[in-house]
Design a protein around this motif. Sequence first.
Motif, PDB file in Angstrom:
ATOM      1  N   MET A  83       0.824  -1.203   0.000  1.00  0.00           N
ATOM      2  CA  MET A  83       0.000   0.000   0.000  1.00  0.00           C
ATOM      3  C   MET A  83       0.861   1.256   0.000  1.00  0.00           C
ATOM      4  N   GLY A  84       2.082   1.163   0.525  1.00  0.00           N
ATOM      5  CA  GLY A  84       2.983   2.309   0.476  1.00  0.00           C
ATOM      6  C   GLY A  84       3.335   2.702  -0.945  1.00  0.00           C
ATOM      7  N   GLY A  85       3.484   1.702  -1.840  1.00  0.00           N
ATOM      8  CA  GLY A  85       3.703   2.005  -3.252  1.00  0.00           C
ATOM      9  C   GLY A  85       2.483   2.654  -3.869  1.00  0.00           C
ATOM     10  N   MET A  86       1.291   2.209  -3.477  1.00  0.00           N
ATOM     11  CA  MET A  86       0.056   2.823  -3.959  1.00  0.00           C
ATOM     12  C   MET A  86      -0.048   4.269  -3.480  1.00  0.00           C
ATOM     13  N   THR A  87       0.412   4.523  -2.262  1.00  0.00           N
ATOM     14  CA  THR A  87       0.442   5.884  -1.734  1.00  0.00           C
ATOM     15  C   THR A  87       1.309   6.783  -2.608  1.00  0.00           C
ATOM     16  N   ILE A  88       2.440   6.264  -3.060  1.00  0.00           N
ATOM     17  CA  ILE A  88       3.322   7.045  -3.937  1.00  0.00           C
ATOM     18  C   ILE A  88       2.613   7.361  -5.255  1.00  0.00           C
ATOM     19  N   MET A  89       1.900   6.380  -5.806  1.00  0.00           N
ATOM     20  CA  MET A  89       1.151   6.626  -7.046  1.00  0.00           C
ATOM     21  C   MET A  89       0.048   7.648  -6.830  1.00  0.00           C
ATOM     22  N   ALA A  90      -0.610   7.602  -5.670  1.00  0.00           N
ATOM     23  CA  ALA A  90      -1.640   8.586  -5.362  1.00  0.00           C
ATOM     24  C   ALA A  90      -1.039   9.975  -5.241  1.00  0.00           C
ATOM     25  N   ALA A 107      -0.452  -1.259  -9.477  1.00  0.00           N
ATOM     26  CA  ALA A 107      -1.075  -0.026  -9.959  1.00  0.00           C
ATOM     27  C   ALA A 107      -2.580  -0.175 -10.103  1.00  0.00           C
ATOM     28  N   GLY A 108      -3.111  -1.372  -9.818  1.00  0.00           N
ATOM     29  CA  GLY A 108      -4.556  -1.561  -9.924  1.00  0.00           C
ATOM     30  C   GLY A 108      -4.913  -2.973 -10.334  1.00  0.00           C
ATOM     31  N   ASP A 109      -6.162  -3.151 -10.745  1.00  0.00           N
ATOM     32  CA  ASP A 109      -6.692  -4.461 -11.122  1.00  0.00           C
ATOM     33  C   ASP A 109      -6.593  -5.428  -9.954  1.00  0.00           C
ATOM     34  N   MET A 110      -7.086  -4.953  -8.791  1.00  0.00           N
ATOM     35  CA  MET A 110      -7.010  -5.750  -7.570  1.00  0.00           C
ATOM     36  C   MET A 110      -8.315  -6.495  -7.284  1.00  0.00           C
ATOM     37  N   LEU A 144      -8.340  -0.646  -1.319  1.00  0.00           N
ATOM     38  CA  LEU A 144      -7.332  -1.485  -1.954  1.00  0.00           C
ATOM     39  C   LEU A 144      -7.919  -2.240  -3.138  1.00  0.00           C
ATOM     40  N   VAL A 145      -9.120  -2.751  -2.955  1.00  0.00           N
ATOM     41  CA  VAL A 145      -9.781  -3.474  -4.045  1.00  0.00           C
ATOM     42  C   VAL A 145     -10.053  -2.544  -5.222  1.00  0.00           C
ATOM     43  N   ALA A 146     -10.429  -1.291  -4.929  1.00  0.00           N
ATOM     44  CA  ALA A 146     -10.783  -0.337  -5.982  1.00  0.00           C
ATOM     45  C   ALA A 146      -9.572   0.402  -6.552  1.00  0.00           C
ATOM     46  N   HIS A 147      -8.409   0.199  -5.956  1.00  0.00           N
ATOM     47  CA  HIS A 147      -7.208   0.948  -6.353  1.00  0.00           C
ATOM     48  C   HIS A 147      -6.927   0.828  -7.847  1.00  0.00           C
ATOM     49  N   ASP A 148      -6.745   1.980  -8.486  1.00  0.00           N
ATOM     50  CA  ASP A 148      -6.390   2.018  -9.914  1.00  0.00           C
ATOM     51  C   ASP A 148      -5.641   3.316 -10.174  1.00  0.00           C
ATOM     52  N   LYS A 149      -4.323   3.205 -10.250  1.00  0.00           N
ATOM     53  CA  LYS A 149      -3.492   4.389 -10.473  1.00  0.00           C
ATOM     54  C   LYS A 149      -2.603   4.205 -11.703  1.00  0.00           C
TER      55      LYS A 149
END
Length: 358
Positions: A157-164, A187-190, A275-280
């Motif tokens: 999730m820390g990597g997702m935070t960077i993308m956000a 980056a997504g498709d979770m 997390l499930v909806a994450h798409d960056k």
Amino acid sequence: MDGRRKRTIIAGAVAGAGAAGIGAAVGLRHLAVGRVRLRPDPDRDEPFGELTGRPVEVVADDGVPLHAEVDGPDDAPLTVVFCHGYTLTRHTWHYQRRDLRGEPGLRAVFWDQRSHGDSGRSDLAHATVDQTGADLAAVLRATVRPGTPVVLAGHSMGGMTIMALAERHPELFGTQIVGVVLVNTSAGDMREMTLGLPLVLAKAIRPFTPGTLRGLGRRHELVDRARGLGADLAFVVTRKMAFADKRVSPSVVGFLEGMIRRTPIDVIAEFYPTLVAHDKAAALPVVGRVPVSVLVAGRDRLTPAEHGRRIAAALPDAELTEIDEAGHVLPLEYPGVVTGAVRRMAERVRPGARERTA
């Protein structure tokens, strides 16, 4: 048995054994744990969770206090900011913190994401990856002097935070932010995210997990009792689901399981939908303005290696490292690989690096 009670029992089993891909299982318990803990443990005396730095007060844009610590001199020419994953804390980076301390010309920042570790609790509306990107911007403002180059390192999730952050503040990439290290992330498709459960069971609980676990979060005594009773089981399942190396230190397994167990069940539930909806994926071109190192694990059950490969393929200047026999927590399972990636990135982007290599 009515449907509501059945859902509560299933969710309680998941909660009792831990979350964030650790999941639930049955059998073995004391015998298995005892056998594992009798094995040689070179990390038995490692001071997990005890490394600290200078605290810095950070306030998010919605008023939530964020805990951050700084290692190294304030006048260092380069700062590395470490972002941890779901249900974990800044101590995920224990080995990197230990081994990078005293590194010439390097300063490091470690922080706890909202509702995790020593940071303040978020309201439900702001328990999102988008908000953690805004929080990272606040951490940068509070801990890094203007004009100081920064490398961002993010696990899961820390990597997702960077993308956000890249989506919210693209102007930082290529100016203040000069390098990125992404570890076990996506980056997504979770949509097929299983949280480490068998796919059939994960699909069965997916429709009601957030609401049911949030309801259990309001009954802390029930969940805490279940988690306490399942401590040995959680150790076994953590080892199986989070790590792939059979020689991983029992102390490392116990340390990770403890971090997860101390994360409140309602926090786990609140962040699960984001997390499930994450798409960056659309933010990757911004991240790609700077050199990027992507680390993936061949037996990662949460963010399979293909997710990291897709990130690397989308970036023009990415270095991809694959560790076949590794799981979801590379900073603890293969710490030398992660520390080496951070070191190489720091050497590559630190001020004057181009002149030295010319």
